[in-house]
Each structure stands twice: as C-alpha cells, then as structure tokens.
Design a protein around this motif. Structure first.
Motif, PDB file in Angstrom:
ATOM      1  N   ARG A  30       0.852  -1.190   0.000  1.00 46.67           N
ATOM      2  CA  ARG A  30       0.000   0.000   0.000  1.00 46.67           C
ATOM      3  C   ARG A  30       0.889   1.242   0.000  1.00 46.67           C
ATOM      4  NH1 ARG A  30      -5.300   0.754   1.009  1.00 46.67           N
ATOM      5  NH2 ARG A  30      -5.537  -1.442   1.622  1.00 46.67           N
ATOM      6  N   ARG A  31       0.562   2.210  -0.843  1.00 47.27           N
ATOM      7  CA  ARG A  31       1.374   3.424  -0.957  1.00 47.27           C
ATOM      8  C   ARG A  31       0.804   4.526  -0.062  1.00 47.27           C
ATOM      9  NH1 ARG A  31       4.645   4.437  -4.908  1.00 47.27           N
ATOM     10  NH2 ARG A  31       5.374   2.403  -4.173  1.00 47.27           N
ATOM     11  N   TRP A  32       1.616   4.991   0.864  1.00 47.36           N
ATOM     12  CA  TRP A  32       1.251   6.123   1.714  1.00 47.36           C
ATOM     13  C   TRP A  32       1.541   7.394   0.929  1.00 47.36           C
ATOM     14  CZ3 TRP A  32       4.415   7.532   6.733  1.00 47.36           C
ATOM     15  CH2 TRP A  32       3.869   8.696   7.318  1.00 47.36           C
ATOM     16  N   LEU A  33       0.487   8.126   0.599  1.00 42.54           N
ATOM     17  CA  LEU A  33       0.619   9.367  -0.154  1.00 42.54           C
ATOM     18  C   LEU A  33       0.463  10.560   0.778  1.00 42.54           C
ATOM     19  CD1 LEU A  33      -1.537   8.641  -3.352  1.00 42.54           C
ATOM     20  CD2 LEU A  33       0.954   8.451  -3.105  1.00 42.54           C
ATOM     21  N   PHE A  34       1.483  11.400   0.841  1.00 46.08           N
ATOM     22  CA  PHE A  34       1.353  12.662   1.555  1.00 46.08           C
ATOM     23  C   PHE A  34       0.510  13.622   0.714  1.00 46.08           C
ATOM     24  CE2 PHE A  34       4.894  10.712   3.635  1.00 46.08           C
ATOM     25  CZ  PHE A  34       4.911  11.226   4.925  1.00 46.08           C
ATOM     26  N   ALA A  35       0.106  14.731   1.323  1.00 46.55           N
ATOM     27  CA  ALA A  35      -0.817  15.655   0.657  1.00 46.55           C
ATOM     28  C   ALA A  35      -0.187  16.392  -0.505  1.00 46.55           C
ATOM     29  CB  ALA A  35      -1.370  16.655   1.673  1.00 46.55           C
ATOM     30  N   ASP A  36       1.122  16.286  -0.681  1.00 49.95           N
ATOM     31  CA  ASP A  36       1.763  16.897  -1.846  1.00 49.95           C
ATOM     32  C   ASP A  36       2.309  15.829  -2.794  1.00 49.95           C
ATOM     33  OD1 ASP A  36       3.752  16.059  -0.138  1.00 49.95           O
ATOM     34  OD2 ASP A  36       4.735  18.012   0.053  1.00 49.95           O
ATOM     35  N   GLN A  37       1.699  14.631  -2.740  1.00 50.48           N
ATOM     36  CA  GLN A  37       2.102  13.506  -3.602  1.00 50.48           C
ATOM     37  C   GLN A  37       0.866  12.832  -4.199  1.00 50.48           C
ATOM     38  OE1 GLN A  37       4.248  11.056  -0.796  1.00 50.48           O
ATOM     39  NE2 GLN A  37       6.168  12.168  -1.071  1.00 50.48           N
ATOM     40  N   LEU A  38      -0.048  13.635  -4.719  1.00 53.67           N
ATOM     41  CA  LEU A  38      -1.371  13.109  -5.041  1.00 53.67           C
ATOM     42  C   LEU A  38      -1.556  12.715  -6.498  1.00 53.67           C
ATOM     43  CD1 LEU A  38      -3.536  15.508  -2.852  1.00 53.67           C
ATOM     44  CD2 LEU A  38      -2.663  13.232  -2.294  1.00 53.67           C
ATOM     45  N   GLY A  39      -0.546  12.903  -7.347  1.00 59.63           N
ATOM     46  CA  GLY A  39      -0.684  12.569  -8.755  1.00 59.63           C
ATOM     47  C   GLY A  39      -0.433  11.099  -9.042  1.00 59.63           C
ATOM     48  N   PRO A  40      -0.781  10.651 -10.243  1.00 61.26           N
ATOM     49  CA  PRO A  40      -0.626   9.227 -10.592  1.00 61.26           C
ATOM     50  C   PRO A  40       0.823   8.772 -10.634  1.00 61.26           C
ATOM     51  CG  PRO A  40      -1.243  10.533 -12.523  1.00 61.26           C
ATOM     52  CD  PRO A  40      -1.400  11.420 -11.342  1.00 61.26           C
ATOM     53  N   HIS A  41       1.767   9.690 -10.848  1.00 57.35           N
ATOM     54  CA  HIS A  41       3.174   9.296 -10.933  1.00 57.35           C
ATOM     55  C   HIS A  41       3.771   8.933  -9.572  1.00 57.35           C
ATOM     56  CE1 HIS A  41       2.700  13.640 -10.650  1.00 57.35           C
ATOM     57  NE2 HIS A  41       3.897  13.756 -10.122  1.00 57.35           N
ATOM     58  N   PHE A  42       2.991   9.071  -8.495  1.00 57.38           N
ATOM     59  CA  PHE A  42       3.462   8.626  -7.182  1.00 57.38           C
ATOM     60  C   PHE A  42       3.023   7.190  -6.875  1.00 57.38           C
ATOM     61  CE2 PHE A  42       3.764  13.213  -6.831  1.00 57.38           C
ATOM     62  CZ  PHE A  42       5.006  13.365  -6.246  1.00 57.38           C
ATOM     63  N   LEU A  43       2.337   6.578  -7.821  1.00 53.94           N
ATOM     64  CA  LEU A  43       1.956   5.170  -7.696  1.00 53.94           C
ATOM     65  C   LEU A  43       2.761   4.333  -8.684  1.00 53.94           C
ATOM     66  CD1 LEU A  43      -1.940   5.457  -7.447  1.00 53.94           C
ATOM     67  CD2 LEU A  43      -0.265   5.360  -5.582  1.00 53.94           C
ATOM     68  N   ASP A  44       2.968   3.057  -8.341  1.00 52.04           N
ATOM     69  CA  ASP A  44       3.693   2.163  -9.229  1.00 52.04           C
ATOM     70  C   ASP A  44       2.796   1.551 -10.298  1.00 52.04           C
ATOM     71  OD1 ASP A  44       5.933   2.658  -7.720  1.00 52.04           O
ATOM     72  OD2 ASP A  44       5.687   0.883  -6.452  1.00 52.04           O
ATOM     73  N   ARG A  45       1.504   1.474 -10.020  1.00 50.45           N
ATOM     74  CA  ARG A  45       0.556   0.930 -10.979  1.00 50.45           C
ATOM     75  C   ARG A  45      -0.812   1.529 -10.663  1.00 50.45           C
ATOM     76  NH1 ARG A  45       1.197  -2.543  -6.831  1.00 50.45           N
ATOM     77  NH2 ARG A  45      -0.649  -3.693  -6.105  1.00 50.45           N
ATOM     78  N   PRO A  46      -1.672   1.651 -11.649  1.00 48.99           N
ATOM     79  CA  PRO A  46      -2.944   2.355 -11.438  1.00 48.99           C
ATOM     80  C   PRO A  46      -3.811   1.767 -10.337  1.00 48.99           C
ATOM     81  CG  PRO A  46      -2.527   2.056 -13.780  1.00 48.99           C
ATOM     82  CD  PRO A  46      -1.485   1.259 -13.058  1.00 48.99           C
ATOM     83  N   GLU A  47      -3.753   0.456 -10.146  1.00 48.98           N
ATOM     84  CA  GLU A  47      -4.643  -0.177  -9.162  1.00 48.98           C
ATOM     85  C   GLU A  47      -4.018  -0.299  -7.776  1.00 48.98           C
ATOM     86  OE1 GLU A  47      -2.216  -3.452 -11.042  1.00 48.98           O
ATOM     87  OE2 GLU A  47      -3.164  -1.572 -11.676  1.00 48.98           O
ATOM     88  N   GLN A  48      -2.854   0.287  -7.545  1.00 49.22           N
ATOM     89  CA  GLN A  48      -2.170   0.131  -6.251  1.00 49.22           C
ATOM     90  C   GLN A  48      -3.020   0.696  -5.105  1.00 49.22           C
ATOM     91  OE1 GLN A  48       1.723   1.948  -6.075  1.00 49.22           O
ATOM     92  NE2 GLN A  48       2.348   0.688  -4.345  1.00 49.22           N
ATOM     93  N   PRO A  49      -3.153  -0.037  -3.994  1.00 50.46           N
ATOM     94  CA  PRO A  49      -3.890   0.499  -2.840  1.00 50.46           C
ATOM     95  C   PRO A  49      -3.125   1.648  -2.193  1.00 50.46           C
ATOM     96  CG  PRO A  49      -2.880  -1.596  -2.280  1.00 50.46           C
ATOM     97  CD  PRO A  49      -2.661  -1.411  -3.758  1.00 50.46           C
ATOM     98  N   VAL A  50      -3.862   2.524  -1.526  1.00 50.69           N
ATOM     99  CA  VAL A  50      -3.297   3.797  -1.051  1.00 50.69           C
ATOM    100  C   VAL A  50      -3.698   4.041   0.398  1.00 50.69           C
ATOM    101  CG1 VAL A  50      -3.567   6.310  -1.298  1.00 50.69           C
ATOM    102  CG2 VAL A  50      -3.081   4.896  -3.308  1.00 50.69           C
TER     103      VAL A  50
END
Length: 527
Positions: A30-50
C-alpha cells in the motif's frame, strides 16, 4: 545527469540510479501518499492500494492561511473519493498515531520536508525492528531529475560553482526540451529573461482572458464546515476564506494547464515581472499549487508547453520563460534544499535579528499607509497568493531592509502562501530574498528603492509617499530603507561587484545622516 543525446536517462557513468536504501519501486504494498504527492506518478501501478492521512496537529502548531488549509484538505479528500475502496483514510493528531493503526506494510516516496523525512525513517526503523507495520522508504518523485542525478551533476558538471543557469541548460539537454534539432536552444538563446522584463502596459491593463477557475463541490463545503469547527475550537488561521481558486484534482489541474496554454501563455512572458493593482493574476499560470500538490509532473507540463508553443508559433520568450520556471527554477530550489542541508535555514550572513512585527505577520494591511506594501499584504490576506515580484521586491525587500530574521520570515512565507512548502520557501527566502547565505543561491541582495516599484507597477499612484523622496513626510520608506540598508551592510557587501556602483552612491548622498535618523525613528512601526 547525462548531457548527451536528448532524452538520455542515465544519471552518469557508474552512478547508481538512486541512493542506496531508497529503491525506485516497491510493488505489492500500500502506498502512503502525503498531501503533496497526489498525482498518478506517485503510484507504481494504477490499481495500487493507497493510504491517506489527515493530521489535525499540523493545523494546531502555528497558524497557516485558511485558504491553504482548505486546499490541502480538499485535495486529500478528492483523491480519496477518486480512489474509492482502494484508499484507506486515517484521521489522527499526528502521522505517527495514524501509522500505529496500520496493520500491513506500506511504502512511501521520500517526503518533501526534513521533518517528514526523519519521521518516515524512524517508522521504517521501527518496522524493521518488528515494533510496528513495515514502512519502506522509496526515492522521491515529481521532479525532472532525481536527487542522485543532481548529486552526480554537482560532482561532475557544476565545475565548483552552483549556478541555476548551468543546471537549467543541462536539464534541457538531458530531456531534449526547446532544442533546435542541432542541440542548441530554440530561438538562439538559452535564456530570454531580458525580453521578459517589461513594465505594465501603458493602457493600465494586460489584455488577457481571466484564469481558469474551479467549481466548488460538496467536498469543499464539508472542508469549510470542518475548518469553521476547528476555528471554534481555538485553531487560528491566517488570512480570509473565500472561493477556491486553484486546482485540487488531477482533472482540474490538467484543465487549468490547458486553459493557460490556450489563452494566457503567449501574454505571460513580457510582463511577468509587472504588477497591476486591478489584475493580481496578470498572465501567470496559477499552476504552482497543483504542481506542489503533486498533481502535475513538471516534465509533462514543460513538454506540453513546448508542443503548444511550436504548434501555435508562440513568442519563444514566453514559452522559454515558463519552461524555465517549471524545470529550471522550481527543480533548482528542490535540489538545493536537500544539497545544502537542514541547517541552511538558519543562515544569517547579514546578521538580521529583528522579529516579524505583528502587523506584518498577521497581514494587517489596514495598519499600513504605503500603497505597495498595503496592497500586497491585502492580496496575501484575501487570496494567500501574489506573484513572484510582490513576494520578492515588496514583501522580501521590506523585510531585508528592516533586518527581519530570515528563518522566521521563511516559515511565515511557508504558512501564509497557498503554494508554500518548506523546500521551496527556504532557499527562495533565505537565499534569494534575504541574501542570508552570503551569496550561495543568489549573487546579490534583492531589494531596491521605490523607483523600481514605481517603474514596474501602478502601486505608487496616489500613495502618501513619493518614491523619489528620501527624507521628510513624503519620504518613501523603500527608498530611505534601501540607502539605510546599504549603509548598514556596507562592509559585508563591499566585495560584491554587482553592488559597487550602489555603494559608491552612498558617498554622494548629502542627506544620509538624516535618512539614517529617520529610519531609526521609524523602528518597527508600519510605514
């Protein structure tokens, strides 16, 4: 960073792609996204859990602009709504408290502040020791070259000097941006800044369509209710609430980008340094907020601007000026923030130790008689935003002349502006605006007398002060303050070749003693 064929991706012979211990990908977690990392390029794949975390303690530590708090919460909640069941949303006082509730491994791209980076490393160490769920820290993303590539550039290409212009040219070569097909710059020059310094149009208005504006929704309404509740509980904010002005979703960010390219890019460059009281937005893109929320990748923004400029045969200076902001100056400040280290914010080469006065810190424009400063403070109070010249020359120039503490000023800029983040404000304020690093980032202090403001804006009209007067009731506080500043810093600045003529001018001022006495009498009072 490679400077060979356009688009070459190797960071340099023998250099690792990323620093040891910070892998580029971490599939399956699961990818922990901070509030300044909200774009798709911060994920490894489109379906990755967050994992998304709302930390209320951040808003309690020190007042931030109400509009900034709204933007951050709105962006987080809109992203959660987009992700649906793929997102776990936690609300807690601190990030650490939230992560204690997580019972599965998570990965996080390296955060954008020193404090957050220390936190994720502590959490990673605790996970490795079996004390909590595993946290894996990945390399940072969202900039045109990696931190490892920048380090390689400093060691092998910078030739012992840190100059943004050198970095910017190498970035363009590296990514093949605005090149003429032979490896040279489009238009025959790497930097068209000299063509982008025009004063305001004589008509008093820049003929350009209004910026793209978002339409608020139920998420924004709920955010506003929650912020009202926090205020009733004693949480203090800077500035005023108002309609949301900036994109907080990927779709909105792309719409704002396309609107700027279609309707405002051509007009952007020539008057980008000019200020008009009735046109606060001028032709600026207003993309700093969605970029700093991580909704747009800077390389996609630059490439889209280049494509549009070529297709429409737009003014090269406008396109280059915008690209330089996106992949040059923005990335430069990001990398300098990490390269110069956490102690950089305490730099104070000019020995400036005055605290920010309450009227300045609280955006009390009603206490200020000088039109330019009152106008800019009001813009920040109402919108949480003014463009770079009011920031640098009006707010920063005033603070430099009055010797406000650089670290305190940088923190205020971070909290008072909707696009304010530690990494961008520290070098811009400490290094450029306040020259507190002694010349590491900028070659000279950026301050001036009232004549510059008069030439580049309409803010001096009707003011009680005259930019040409140094002493007396009509004396412009910027003009008098400029000479008082040069006098106070003469020994420290004597070796700076860009200031020799100005410093020689001190010797020709017959009223210098009167100027200095006037400035001492003014003290910390608003002008």
């Amino acid at each position: 960073m490679s400077t060979g064929a356009p688009g070459a991706g190797a960071p340099g012979a023998g250099a690792p792609a990323e620093p040891p211990g910070l892998p580029e990908r971490s599939p399956g977690t699961r990818r922990w996204l901070f509030a300044d990392q909200l774009g798709p390029h911060f994920l490894d794949r489109p379906e990755q859990p967050v994992l998304l975390v709302e930390s209320t303690d951040v808003l309690r530590r020190a007042p931030v602009h109400r509009r900034k708090a709204h933007l951050v919460l709105s962006a987080l909640r809109h992203r959660a709504a987009e992700l649906g069941e793929r997102a776990v949303v936690l609300r807690a006082g601190t990030y650490g408290e939230a992560l204690a509730q997580v019972g599965e491994p998570v990965s996080a791209c390296d955060p954008t502040s020193w404090g957050a980076r220390r936190l994720v490393r502590r959490l990673a160490a605790a996970g490795a020791a079996g004390e909590r769920a595993e946290v894996r820290v990945l390399a940072s993303r969202g900039f045109v070259v990696s931190e490892e590539q920048f380090g390689h550039w400093v060691r092998h290409r910078a030739r012992g000097r840190l100059l943004m212009e050198d970095f910017y040219r190498d970035v363009r070569r590296h990514h093949g941006l605005l090149l003429d097909g032979r490896g040279g710059p489009v238009g025959g020059s790497w930097n068209h800044d000299a063509a982008n310094r025009e004063p305001p149009p004589r008509s008093g208005r820049l003929e350009v369509p209004d910026p793209w504006w978002p339409v608020e929704d139920d998420v924004d309404a709920q955010v506003r209710e929650d912020l009202d509740r926090l205020q009733r509980q004693g949480v203090r904010f800077l500035g005023e609430d108002g309609p949301r002005r900036f994109a907080v979703t990927r779709a909105e960010a792309l719409a704002a980008l396309e609107h700027f390219l279609q309707h405002r890019l051509e007009a952007f460059g020539a008057h980008e340094d000019a200020v008009l009281s009735q046109q606060p937005w001028m032709a600026h893109s207003l993309l700093s907020v969605p970029q700093n929320l991580g909704l747009l990748d800077p390389l996609e923004v630059a490439r889209r601007a280049e494509e549009h400029g070529r297709a429409r045969r737009l003014r090269v200076a406008s396109v280059e000026g915008f690209v330089r902001q996106v992949v040059g100056w923005r990335s430069w400040n990001w990398h300098l923030h990490w390269h110069l280290g956490p102690g950089y914010r305490e730099s104070n080469a000019l020995r400036a130790h005055e605290p920010l006065p309450r009227w300045f810190a609280d955006l009390d424009d009603g206490a200020v008689g000088a039109n330019c400063l009152a106008h800019v403070l009001r813009g920040v109070r109402e919108e949480g935003w003014v463009h770079h010249v009011p920031r640098l020359m009006v707010l920063g120039g005033w603070a430099l002349q009055r010797r406000y503490r650089p670290a305190e000023l940088a923190d205020w800029f971070r909290r008072a502006f909707v696009d304010g983040h530690e990494w961008v404000m520290t070098t811009n304020v400490v290094g450029v605006s306040q020259h507190a690093d002694g010349g590491v980032v900028a070659t000279k202090p950026y301050t001036s007398g009232g004549a510059y403001v008069d030439r580049m804006s309409d803010l001096c009209g009707g003011c009680r002060y005259d930019p040409a007067v140094r002493v007396g009731e009509r004396a412009c506080p910027y003009t008098a303050g400029y000479w008082a500043f040069l006098h106070a810093q003469r020994e420290r600045l004597a070796a700076n070749p860009r200031l020799r003529q100005a410093l020689r001018g001190l010797d020709r001022l017959g009223d210098l003693d009167a100027v200095l006495a006037q400035e001492r009498a003014r003290g910390a009072a608003p002008p």
